[in-house]
Design a protein around this motif. Structure first.
Motif, short mmCIF file in Angstrom:
data_model
loop_
_atom_site.label_atom_id
_atom_site.label_comp_id
_atom_site.label_asym_id
_atom_site.label_seq_id
_atom_site.Cartn_x
_atom_site.Cartn_y
_atom_site.Cartn_z
N ASP A 8 33.33 54.99 -2.22
CA ASP A 8 32.97 53.65 -2.67
C ASP A 8 31.46 53.51 -2.64
N GLY A 9 30.90 52.80 -3.59
CA GLY A 9 29.50 52.46 -3.53
C GLY A 9 28.56 53.65 -3.42
N ALA A 10 28.68 54.61 -4.34
CA ALA A 10 27.78 55.77 -4.39
C ALA A 10 27.90 56.66 -3.16
N VAL A 11 29.06 56.60 -2.48
CA VAL A 11 29.20 57.42 -1.28
C VAL A 11 29.06 58.91 -1.60
N GLY A 12 29.58 59.33 -2.77
CA GLY A 12 29.46 60.75 -3.13
C GLY A 12 28.02 61.19 -3.25
N PRO A 46 29.05 46.90 0.96
CA PRO A 46 28.14 48.03 1.16
C PRO A 46 28.85 49.37 1.00
N SER A 47 28.07 50.37 0.76
CA SER A 47 28.60 51.74 0.77
C SER A 47 29.21 52.02 2.13
N LEU A 98 20.79 49.87 0.60
CA LEU A 98 21.18 48.85 -0.38
C LEU A 98 22.32 49.30 -1.29
N ALA A 99 22.77 50.55 -1.14
CA ALA A 99 23.84 51.05 -2.01
C ALA A 99 25.14 50.32 -1.73
N GLY A 100 25.89 50.05 -2.77
CA GLY A 100 27.17 49.38 -2.62
C GLY A 100 27.62 48.80 -3.94
N LEU A 122 18.44 39.32 2.00
CA LEU A 122 19.85 38.95 1.84
C LEU A 122 20.72 40.20 1.72
N ARG A 123 20.30 41.12 0.89
CA ARG A 123 21.08 42.34 0.70
C ARG A 123 21.24 43.11 2.01
#
Length: 515
Positions: free
Chosen positions: A103-107, A73-74, A56-58, A12-13
């Motif tokens: 956004d979402g751990a983009v850094g 999502p990222s 799965l980051a986001g 799902l993710r």
């Protein structure tokens, strides 16, 4: 006991992440003439080779029981892939998710992509479309505090420039850190009309009274002429092809040597036309690019930065399959005289050649640095000194072809005087501290002024001095090593690369300070 529930959630993710910013935002993205990020990656790299990292980051949304309802999502996709069967790292912005802003751990993912390329010693390809930095002002309210700019990724970005090939493609409006990531590359491309690059975009610039649209402020017409980016592409597909071609000349990292490409199967063409390529009138212009293209492997010359620093032609090519860096003067631009941008462009390619062990071929027709008030105000000498120092510090093999003029300090940098280099002159070559045309009036001022007919005296002195400027007189004194028939130039270049290719050594570059 089964883990099927967790496997179902994993699936799902992944489905939610694959939606990117959602159907409506993806549609608007396409309507703007841009490909969605996942399609960009598919078209950039070899088929089925992309292995995503951090898929799965986001930002997840959950119900009261902690069950996943939705996932944003990222907006930075990173991973490993292959280009022409060689490994690379890809970092690609997704503009459909909050305009490519943080956004979402983009850094963290951005840092991870830089570290992955550095530690695995493979090229890095950035597909940039957004700010890629600290996000919008909205983040102040979301986070409850402001962020201090720290640029955690910059030390890694700097290390990568000294370690692995870095290519950046500007595929949309990029600003702030996104713009910096494009510029901090060995090779950068903007897509015409759909890509812009800014320090700050039109809404911010409007606050200082400048009402400009995106292309007026930061379009490719601006940045391909000032050297912020190297080249312009007509489409995203064309940009991908340019990136792939650039990487084909380079090794995976400085710890390897550039791979040899296909060796031309056909015999060398008849190059007798080169004997008349340079006009006898030293003030007449001629086209240098056809000369370069005829002397390297057919179809192998890839010009870099054609629209800036135009007095110098720079690019990559192959000789008998071996990649080389190519410099050539362009007599159509200031007669080939160097200004600041030309010297800066020269230094940039030489840095690339040094870092990635590319032999240099240099076609010289340089009357000197540009002169006059504008040249002095632009600091041409400072840029020129940096270029000359880069030449003195270079360690890669050089072969210089003196095509026509080689005058003054600028021409003194046609190769390093501190070690052996290959050097050949054409019969059309002429050299000296100053061109005859500019030096006679100064050197013979008293004689000319004392003559009954100053103009006749000037012509007499010029004829006398010119009789001593033949390159054959210099060859007698071993000022120049060899004068060749221009039709033989490809043969001497092939001998050059055959001798020096085995001498190249991998490893990190250790150059001194360049003023």
């Amino acid at each position: 006991m089964s883990w099927q529930n967790e496997l179902d959630e994993l699936a799902l993710r992944k489905r939610l992440a694959a939606r990117m910013g959602g159907e409506e935002k993806v549609r608007r993205h396409r309507d703007g003439g841009k490909l969605p990020v996942r399609e960009r990656i598919e078209r950039m790299v070899d088929a089925d080779s992309f292995r995503e990292v951090g898929a799965l980051a986001g930002s997840g949304q959950y119900d009261e029981q902690g069950r996943l309802l939705d996932l944003t999502p990222s907006n930075l996709l990173i991973g490993r892939a292959r280009i022409d069967a060689r490994p690379v790292v890809v970092a690609a912005d997704d503009f459909t998710v909050r305009g490519g802003a943080n956004d979402g751990a983009v850094g963290d993912k951005l840092v991870e992509s830089e570290r992955m390329a550095h530690d695995l010693r493979v090229p890095l390809v950035r597909l940039v479309d957004g700010t890629g930095g600290g996000g919008s002002v909205r983040n102040v309210e979301v986070k409850g505090h402001t962020l201090l700019p720290k640029l955690r990724m910059w030390p890694l970005m700097a290390q990568n420039l000294a370690t692995v090939p870095v290519v950046s493609l500007a595929l949309g409006s990029v600003a702030g850190l996104g713009a910096a990531r494009v510029a901090a590359s060995h090779y950068s491309v903007m897509v015409r009309d759909t890509a812009q690059l800014f320090i700050a975009g039109p809404p911010v610039v409007a606050r200082i009274g400048q009402q400009l649209d995106k292309n007026e402020l930061g379009g490719s017409d601006i940045h391909t002429r000032n050297g912020v980016v190297d080249d312009e592409a007509e489409s995203e597909e064309a940009a991908f092809a340019m990136a792939r071609r650039f990487l084909s000349y380079l090794p995976r990292s400085v710890h390897e040597l550039p791979p040899r490409g296909p060796v031309p199967a056909a015999a060398d063409p008849d190059l007798a036309w080169l004997r008349t390529a340079v006009p006898r009138d030293s003030r007449a212009v001629y086209k240098m690019r056809p000369i370069v293209e005829a002397l390297v492997d057919p179809g192998s010359f890839m010009e870099l930065g054609r629209r800036w620093g135009r007095a110098v032609i720079t690019g990559l090519a192959r000789l008998d399959g071996w990649p080389v860096a190519v410099f050539a003067s362009d007599p159509y631009i200031y007669g080939g005289g160097w200004d600041g941008p030309a010297a800066e462009k020269f230094t940039r390619l030489l840095d690339l050649a040094e870092a990635f062990h590319l032999p240099v071929v240099n076609f010289v027709d340089i009357p000197g640095f540009q002169i006059g008030l504008a040249a002095e105000k632009s600091g041409a000498m400072r840029y020129g000194v940096r270029a000359l120092t880069a030449v003195a510090q270079s360690t890669v093999p050089w072969c210089t072809i003196l095509v026509r003029k080689a005058f003054g300090v600028a021409a003194g940098g046609h190769q390093s005087a501190g070690r052996f280099n290959f050097r050949y002159a054409w019969p059309s070559a002429q050299w000296g501290s100053l061109p005859i045309e500019g030096g006679l009036e100064v050197a013979y001022k008293a004689d000319i002024e004392a003559a009954a007919d100053p103009q006749a005296k000037m012509r007499e002195i010029e004829a006398r001095v010119r009789s001593l400027t033949s390159p054959f007189r210099s060859a007698e004194a071993f000022v120049v090593e060899d004068i060749i028939d221009p039709a033989e130039t490809r043969a001497v270049l092939r001998e050059f690369i055959d001798v020096v290719a085995p001498l190249r050594q991998p490893g990190e570059r250790r150059a001194g300070y360049r003023p």
